[in-house]
Design a protein around this motif. Structure first.
Motif, mmCIF file in Angstrom:
data_model
loop_
_atom_site.group_PDB
_atom_site.id
_atom_site.type_symbol
_atom_site.label_atom_id
_atom_site.label_comp_id
_atom_site.label_asym_id
_atom_site.label_seq_id
_atom_site.Cartn_x
_atom_site.Cartn_y
_atom_site.Cartn_z
ATOM 1 N N THR A 66 22.780 -55.359 -45.001
ATOM 2 C CA THR A 66 22.763 -55.448 -43.537
ATOM 3 C C THR A 66 21.459 -54.919 -42.969
ATOM 4 O O THR A 66 20.980 -53.865 -43.385
ATOM 5 C CB THR A 66 23.921 -54.618 -42.937
ATOM 6 O OG1 THR A 66 25.119 -54.909 -43.624
ATOM 7 C CG2 THR A 66 24.088 -54.902 -41.454
ATOM 8 N N LEU A 72 22.305 -50.469 -37.905
ATOM 9 C CA LEU A 72 22.820 -50.290 -39.265
ATOM 10 C C LEU A 72 21.905 -50.941 -40.293
ATOM 11 O O LEU A 72 21.538 -52.100 -40.165
ATOM 12 C CB LEU A 72 24.226 -50.898 -39.377
ATOM 13 C CG LEU A 72 24.862 -50.947 -40.772
ATOM 14 C CD1 LEU A 72 25.086 -49.539 -41.332
ATOM 15 C CD2 LEU A 72 26.199 -51.704 -40.738
ATOM 16 N N ALA A 74 21.956 -51.312 -44.453
ATOM 17 C CA ALA A 74 22.801 -51.047 -45.620
ATOM 18 C C ALA A 74 22.303 -51.793 -46.840
ATOM 19 O O ALA A 74 21.884 -52.947 -46.748
ATOM 20 C CB ALA A 74 24.244 -51.431 -45.320
ATOM 21 N N ARG A 76 23.013 -51.964 -51.409
ATOM 22 C CA ARG A 76 23.616 -51.464 -52.643
ATOM 23 C C ARG A 76 22.453 -51.142 -53.558
ATOM 24 O O ARG A 76 21.484 -51.890 -53.615
ATOM 25 C CB ARG A 76 24.492 -52.531 -53.296
ATOM 26 C CG ARG A 76 25.679 -52.874 -52.466
ATOM 27 C CD ARG A 76 26.747 -53.616 -53.227
ATOM 28 N NE ARG A 76 27.923 -53.668 -52.377
ATOM 29 C CZ ARG A 76 28.831 -52.702 -52.299
ATOM 30 N NH1 ARG A 76 28.724 -51.638 -53.070
ATOM 31 N NH2 ARG A 76 29.840 -52.797 -51.477
ATOM 32 N N LEU A 95 26.868 -47.943 -52.495
ATOM 33 C CA LEU A 95 26.454 -48.523 -51.219
ATOM 34 C C LEU A 95 25.845 -47.416 -50.372
ATOM 35 O O LEU A 95 26.426 -46.334 -50.249
ATOM 36 C CB LEU A 95 27.668 -49.128 -50.502
ATOM 37 C CG LEU A 95 27.440 -49.691 -49.094
ATOM 38 C CD1 LEU A 95 26.561 -50.940 -49.153
ATOM 39 C CD2 LEU A 95 28.766 -50.000 -48.422
ATOM 40 N N GLU A 97 24.483 -46.596 -46.525
ATOM 41 C CA GLU A 97 24.451 -47.082 -45.144
ATOM 42 C C GLU A 97 23.723 -46.076 -44.269
ATOM 43 O O GLU A 97 24.023 -44.876 -44.311
ATOM 44 C CB GLU A 97 25.874 -47.247 -44.605
ATOM 45 C CG GLU A 97 26.677 -48.332 -45.302
ATOM 46 C CD GLU A 97 28.150 -48.260 -44.918
ATOM 47 O OE1 GLU A 97 28.855 -47.368 -45.426
ATOM 48 O OE2 GLU A 97 28.585 -49.083 -44.108
ATOM 49 N N LYS A 99 23.200 -45.358 -40.369
ATOM 50 C CA LYS A 99 23.631 -45.732 -39.021
ATOM 51 C C LYS A 99 22.806 -44.952 -38.011
ATOM 52 O O LYS A 99 22.615 -43.736 -38.181
ATOM 53 C CB LYS A 99 25.116 -45.415 -38.831
ATOM 54 C CG LYS A 99 26.001 -46.220 -39.767
ATOM 55 C CD LYS A 99 27.478 -46.025 -39.499
ATOM 56 C CE LYS A 99 28.266 -46.873 -40.505
ATOM 57 N NZ LYS A 99 29.696 -46.660 -40.464
ATOM 58 N N GLU A 113 26.715 -42.580 -48.494
ATOM 59 C CA GLU A 113 26.648 -43.230 -49.795
ATOM 60 C C GLU A 113 28.068 -43.274 -50.348
ATOM 61 O O GLU A 113 28.730 -42.242 -50.440
ATOM 62 C CB GLU A 113 25.713 -42.492 -50.757
ATOM 63 C CG GLU A 113 25.535 -43.240 -52.084
ATOM 64 C CD GLU A 113 24.478 -42.663 -53.005
ATOM 65 O OE1 GLU A 113 23.972 -41.552 -52.734
ATOM 66 O OE2 GLU A 113 24.162 -43.317 -54.025
#
Lengths: 150, 113
Positions: A66, A72, A74, A76, A95, A97, A99, A113
């Protein structure tokens, strides 16, 4: 077993400054300490050697999920040994992220995470063996703590 | 003082992970995870190991503190010590610490302009 790491930090910088620091692969690399070879693009993989002292024997591989501007980011990721022909560490992939939210003093950033619970004991053992290979990493963490808290 | 503790934890973890870095031993841990003691013959069911081979693996696990043996009558039985695996869970702590450091670097990067 705990599945995620969650962190929050308030940064005294405007939201687009923080967004750029996260999503521009050169800037990300500069503070994170990884020499990513390609930009962050949704659906595409980027990878590179970790440049953090003690971890230079590892590479990072990231697959972007993303890129939602100023909101956001994101991906992996996984760490793999930095040697030709070496296979990645089991299924250790988590993952990450980021924000973002504008606040009065600048930007509030959450880092999450997740995906640790799917780690098998075997993956954890292999991952830790690799990390313990990182010469003096604990020393580095101690050094940094001492440096920023002095 | 904190540094010494971290270094000894690191050495313990290294021993722990060396003991775990074997598929057979990981399988044995799975089998031992029932909470009750197991005899060598119970543990060997379905595994294609010689009794000697199995015993060798169990001794490695015992030396790492992951299992404990006890003699019950004429039989040797093995028990898992789950607390020995707690350092495994603490790897999340290590990643967490790494994120703390990374965030400090990010802060310096975006704020010092």
């Amino acid at each position: 077993m705990q599945d995620k790491i969650e962190k929050t930090i308030d940064l005294e910088a405007p939201i687009d400054r923080v967004w750029r620091a996260l999503t521009d692969h050169h800037e990300f690399g500069a503070w994170f300490r990884v020499a990513l070879e390609k930009p962050f693009i949704v659906g595409e993989k980027t990878e590179g050697n970790i440049t953090y002292p003690g971890y230079e024997h590892m590479r990072l591989e990231a697959m972007v999920e993303t890129l939602d501007t100023n909101a956001l980011f994101a991906f992996r990721w996984r760490a793999i040994p930095n040697e030709k022909g070496e296979s990645p560490l089991g299924e250790l992939e988590t993952l990450v992220e980021f924000k973002l939210q504008s606040i009065e003093s600048g930007t509030r950033l959450w880092i999450i995470e997740s995906g640790f619970a799917s780690l098998s004991v075997e993956d954890a053992a292999r991952a830790e063996a690799l990390r313990l290979n990182a010469q003096g990493w604990q020393m580095q963490i101690e050094n940094i703590k001492a440096h920023v808290e002095s | 003082m904190l540094k010494a503790k971290q270094q000894s934890n690191s050495a313990n973890n290294a021993r722990l992970f060396a003991a775990l870095g074997d598929n057979t031993r990981l399988q044995l841990i799975d089998r031992l995870d029932s909470g009750k003691p197991n005899s060598i013959s119970t543990l060997n069911a379905g595994l294609k190991l010689s009794r000697q081979g199995l015993t060798k693996h169990l001794h490695v696990l015992e030396a790492a503190g992951i299992v404990k043996s006890q003699k019950v009558g004429r039989e040797l039985q093995f028990l898992l010590k789950p607390e020995a695996l707690i350092p495994l869970h603490s790897y999340l702590e290590l990643y967490s610490e790494q994120w703390d450091d990374a965030m400090t670097r990010l802060r310096t990067f975006v704020e010092d302009e």
